[in-house]
Scaffold this motif. Sequence first.
Motif, mmCIF file in Angstrom:
data_model
loop_
_atom_site.group_PDB
_atom_site.id
_atom_site.type_symbol
_atom_site.label_atom_id
_atom_site.label_comp_id
_atom_site.label_asym_id
_atom_site.label_seq_id
_atom_site.Cartn_x
_atom_site.Cartn_y
_atom_site.Cartn_z
ATOM 1 N N ARG A 126 -8.148 -8.824 -24.054
ATOM 2 C CA ARG A 126 -8.612 -7.672 -23.275
ATOM 3 C C ARG A 126 -8.232 -7.900 -21.814
ATOM 4 N N VAL A 127 -7.774 -6.815 -21.170
ATOM 5 C CA VAL A 127 -7.367 -6.913 -19.771
ATOM 6 C C VAL A 127 -7.983 -5.748 -18.991
ATOM 7 N N ALA A 128 -8.557 -6.054 -17.843
ATOM 8 C CA ALA A 128 -9.128 -5.022 -16.972
ATOM 9 C C ALA A 128 -8.601 -5.242 -15.562
ATOM 10 N N GLY A 162 0.837 -1.192 0.000
ATOM 11 C CA GLY A 162 0.000 0.000 0.000
ATOM 12 C C GLY A 162 0.875 1.247 0.000
ATOM 13 N N GLY A 163 0.220 2.402 -0.122
ATOM 14 C CA GLY A 163 0.970 3.651 -0.043
ATOM 15 C C GLY A 163 1.815 3.943 -1.254
ATOM 16 N N GLN A 164 1.334 3.593 -2.424
ATOM 17 C CA GLN A 164 2.060 3.927 -3.643
ATOM 18 C C GLN A 164 1.053 4.061 -4.783
ATOM 19 N N THR A 165 1.506 4.718 -5.827
ATOM 20 C CA THR A 165 0.721 4.775 -7.047
ATOM 21 C C THR A 165 1.476 3.986 -8.095
ATOM 22 N N VAL A 166 0.765 3.096 -8.761
ATOM 23 C CA VAL A 166 1.410 2.313 -9.818
ATOM 24 C C VAL A 166 0.639 2.529 -11.118
ATOM 25 N N VAL A 167 1.319 2.282 -12.214
ATOM 26 C CA VAL A 167 0.670 2.335 -13.519
ATOM 27 C C VAL A 167 0.718 0.933 -14.107
ATOM 28 N N LEU A 168 -0.446 0.452 -14.513
ATOM 29 C CA LEU A 168 -0.556 -0.878 -15.088
ATOM 30 C C LEU A 168 -0.753 -0.753 -16.598
ATOM 31 N N THR A 169 0.014 -1.505 -17.340
ATOM 32 C CA THR A 169 -0.189 -1.574 -18.783
ATOM 33 C C THR A 169 -0.097 -3.044 -19.183
ATOM 34 N N SER A 170 -0.612 -3.351 -20.358
ATOM 35 C CA SER A 170 -0.535 -4.738 -20.802
ATOM 36 C C SER A 170 -0.038 -4.783 -22.239
ATOM 37 N N THR A 171 0.308 -5.991 -22.660
ATOM 38 C CA THR A 171 0.748 -6.194 -24.038
ATOM 39 C C THR A 171 -0.398 -6.730 -24.882
ATOM 40 N N ALA A 172 -1.655 -6.491 -24.429
ATOM 41 C CA ALA A 172 -2.808 -7.119 -25.085
ATOM 42 C C ALA A 172 -2.843 -6.845 -26.590
ATOM 43 N N ILE A 227 1.612 -8.278 -18.285
ATOM 44 C CA ILE A 227 1.272 -6.965 -17.759
ATOM 45 C C ILE A 227 2.507 -6.375 -17.095
ATOM 46 N N ASN A 228 2.558 -5.058 -17.173
ATOM 47 C CA ASN A 228 3.692 -4.335 -16.633
ATOM 48 C C ASN A 228 3.205 -3.444 -15.506
ATOM 49 N N ILE A 229 3.932 -3.454 -14.400
ATOM 50 C CA ILE A 229 3.553 -2.647 -13.240
ATOM 51 C C ILE A 229 4.713 -1.700 -12.975
#
Length: 635
Positions: A353-355, A338-348, A409-411
């Motif tokens: 489709r990824v949610a 917890g206590g962080q901001t992350v950005v999620l992306t995928s290679t879809a 997926i990339n975090i």
Amino acid sequence: MGFLLFLAAFFGLSIAQTSATFSCSKWWPGGISTVTVHDQCSYFPGYENGQLFGGSQQVNVTVVYTQGWLNSSLASIETVTPILSETLSQSIAYYATFGNVLPSQVVVILTSIAKPPGAADTGTADTVFPGTQYQPCQIRTFPVWTDNTVNNRPRSLFAIAHEMYHCAQQFVLYQQDRDPKNYGDDPWIIEGSASYMANLVFPLDNVERVGPKNTSYDPTLPIYQNNPYNAEIFFQSLEFNTEAVDINNWVMTNAPDYYATNRTHLSTISDFIDKFYSFAKQYCLKMILDTDGFYIQNLTDIIPTPATISLSTDGNSGTASLTTVPDSITTFNLSLSGGQTVVLTSTASANQRVAYRLPNDPWWSDMPTGTSSGSEGNVVLPCNNDGTPVTILILYVSSSDADYDIVNINIQQQNTDQDCPCFLPGGVGSTRRREITKRGLQGCGNSTSLPSSGNNSTTPSSGKGNGTCQASSLTDPCLSKTWTLNLPALQSLLETKVESEGTVNSISLSGTGQLDISGTSAGFTYSNFEVDIDLTVIGIDLPTTTVINGDFSSSLFVQSGGNGAGTFCLVVYEGEGTATETDSLTGGFSLNLGPQGGFITSEMVMTYTCDTESLTMTGTLNGVTAAGPWVYSSS
Ligand SMILES: *[C@@H]1O[C@H](CO)[C@@H](O)[C@H](O)[C@H]1NC(C)=O
Ligand SMILES: *[C@@H]1O[C@H](CO)[C@@H](O)[C@H](O)[C@H]1NC(C)=O
Ligand SMILES: *[C@@H]1O[C@H](CO)[C@@H](O)[C@H](O)[C@H]1NC(C)=O
Ligand SMILES: *[C@@H]1O[C@H](CO)[C@@H](O)[C@H](O)[C@H]1NC(C)=O
Ligand SMILES: *[C@@H]1O[C@H](CO)[C@@H](O)[C@H](O)[C@H]1NC(C)=O
Ligand SMILES: *[C@@H]1O[C@H](CO)[C@@H](O)[C@H](O)[C@H]1NC(C)=O
Ligand SMILES: *[C@@H]1O[C@H](CO)[C@@H](O)[C@H](O)[C@H]1NC(C)=O
Ligand SMILES: *[C@@H]1O[C@H](CO)[C@@H](O)[C@H](O)[C@H]1NC(C)=O
Ligand SMILES: *[C@@H]1O[C@H](CO)[C@@H](O)[C@H](O)[C@H]1NC(C)=O
Ligand SMILES: *[C@@H]1O[C@H](CO)[C@@H](O)[C@H](O)[C@H]1NC(C)=O
């Protein structure tokens, strides 16, 4: 004739029994023998000359029955007459709104055939076009249907509405020069859509998912491996953003005309993946709204698979590889600090489709592919002050024509919440620590690099101190250890120290403290560390209470000595908590343990002695005690 009709109304059975019979397959001379009814039929009263149903698209329906049907125990013309009238008029009127989808001639044959040769389905009823021409469409009913007319009227209404949509499906295939006779055995698009359409005709009866085919939809199986009738739920989910007429158009365009209802076919339907994705999002949240206005009950739970993250060496980014069976619904859970901001992306890719969502989010967010822009893929992971990790749920679906399909997926960590406590490995729930080391996606690493996130804390640059507190060539290995406050030893040290200032009435200490020194990193932690001193100074009773709670992280630079004794200074770069002193003379004061709080400043000279068992230190400013003393023992 008038008398006979009058009698027919009251003695329909006997009149019908004596009426002339004819071949049940007379509409399809030379038609397909395996699907026509080889029996003698009579007209169902009222349908001798057909009845017209529908509005602008009129359908002429003839109803006949076999002699065996009339003999079956629950067959009753009186019971069946209103059922036929209701289901034929309602279903034809409804499907007519889709345009020219129904054939102009339909023959319904009521039979008692338990297992008709060539029947695709031996359940309630079936539908075929037996002739070389597409007229008329033949609907046969079987004994279950006749029983339902007495025991389950809604099912008997629903069944004819379901079969009538099959007439439409096959008629449309004819019009498209596709061969309706080869449309497979129970393909899910055909059966699922027919049940969905019948549910639109009779939305309040809720019989679309009950009966012999009521086994639950299994979301972990490909949709085409499910019971095709239960795939009705897929079409129901389309109602979320699609009009019935467009669902009909989709079915008519994509109804397979050969045994191609498997993933090869699905992989070629360009908008299938978006429809399946929407279905999957609703299914996971159990938010598939039935046409009757209520959410569909008793959907199967989809158990998430824990996803394994491969972390980068700095712990600030990671990747996870997710695998699904195409056309099934798969979910995963990721565990992050917890206590962080992350950005999620995928290679879809186009067929994937990824949610994602946090457990309390009411809806799924689409995970951007490739790179994210703006707030796409940004997830703020709330700080759990007890160090509990945060779960991110991931939904992944694919329509690829493959046994398995993988998406990566990339975090990427964006920033961290400077006020959120960090825990060393193994420290969760026990020793609470600010980060004296680095904070990564999954917690505090062991790396000695300093925190990189945020510009709000005073982070010493490349090991250099700030101002008077400078890195030096001196070190003292004796200091590098995890130390625990030694309250009895501190108490006797304090007694000696304050004796010179007045009469000691009482000194008591409680709480805990820990100090973790590793090279030039020093992390201090206090939990309700309280020092109560009651002194009488020049006749005045002066009780003071000091309570320290919290922690701070600092760089420690040895300035002199270094062989078990000497001085060092501390540059606090991060911390939270307070040291509060209360006294009856001044009222007291409170200091923040953080960098600007003043509890420890880099100008303080920390004088220490150290051996394998014990560490004693006192901070002075211009020779005056400003912090401590502390006595620690090795833990
Ligand atoms: C229905 O079709 C039959 C056979 O073509 C025809 O004899 C009959 O007149 C039609 N009925 C109506 C009401 O149009
Ligand atoms: C109908 O039932 C009667 C009396 O049981 C029997 O004689 C007749 O053969 C049956 N007809 C058919 C077509 O099963
Ligand atoms: C499902 O089908 C079985 C077998 O026909 C039946 O016993 C059961 O009552 C049905 N359940 C529901 C909810 O319709
Ligand atoms: C899909 O259908 C084709 C054509 O009938 C068949 O060869 C293939 O084995 C099927 N594949 C699957 C996965 O069902
Ligand atoms: C859902 O399951 C419960 C418990 O098995 C059952 O009582 C209820 O009738 C089911 N609801 C529906 C709509 O099938
Ligand atoms: C992930 O889901 C599994 C169930 O599949 C559960 O046992 C596990 O605790 C979950 N992990 C997290 C971090 O939520
Ligand atoms: C981090 O430190 C803990 C405790 O000393 C140790 O168990 C763990 O293996 C270390 N992890 C790494 C990646 O060095
Ligand atoms: C820095 O502090 C400001 C003001 O308190 C705050 O708005 C901002 O989010 C902080 N930035 C970071 C990276 O912590
Ligand atoms: C911190 O400051 C540096 C230098 O001013 C800047 O390049 C960097 O983007 C800042 N980082 C954050 C997280 O604000
Ligand atoms: C150390 O840096 C802090 C924050 O920039 C500053 O307030 C403080 O005055 C500095 N100390 C010295 C001794 O330069």
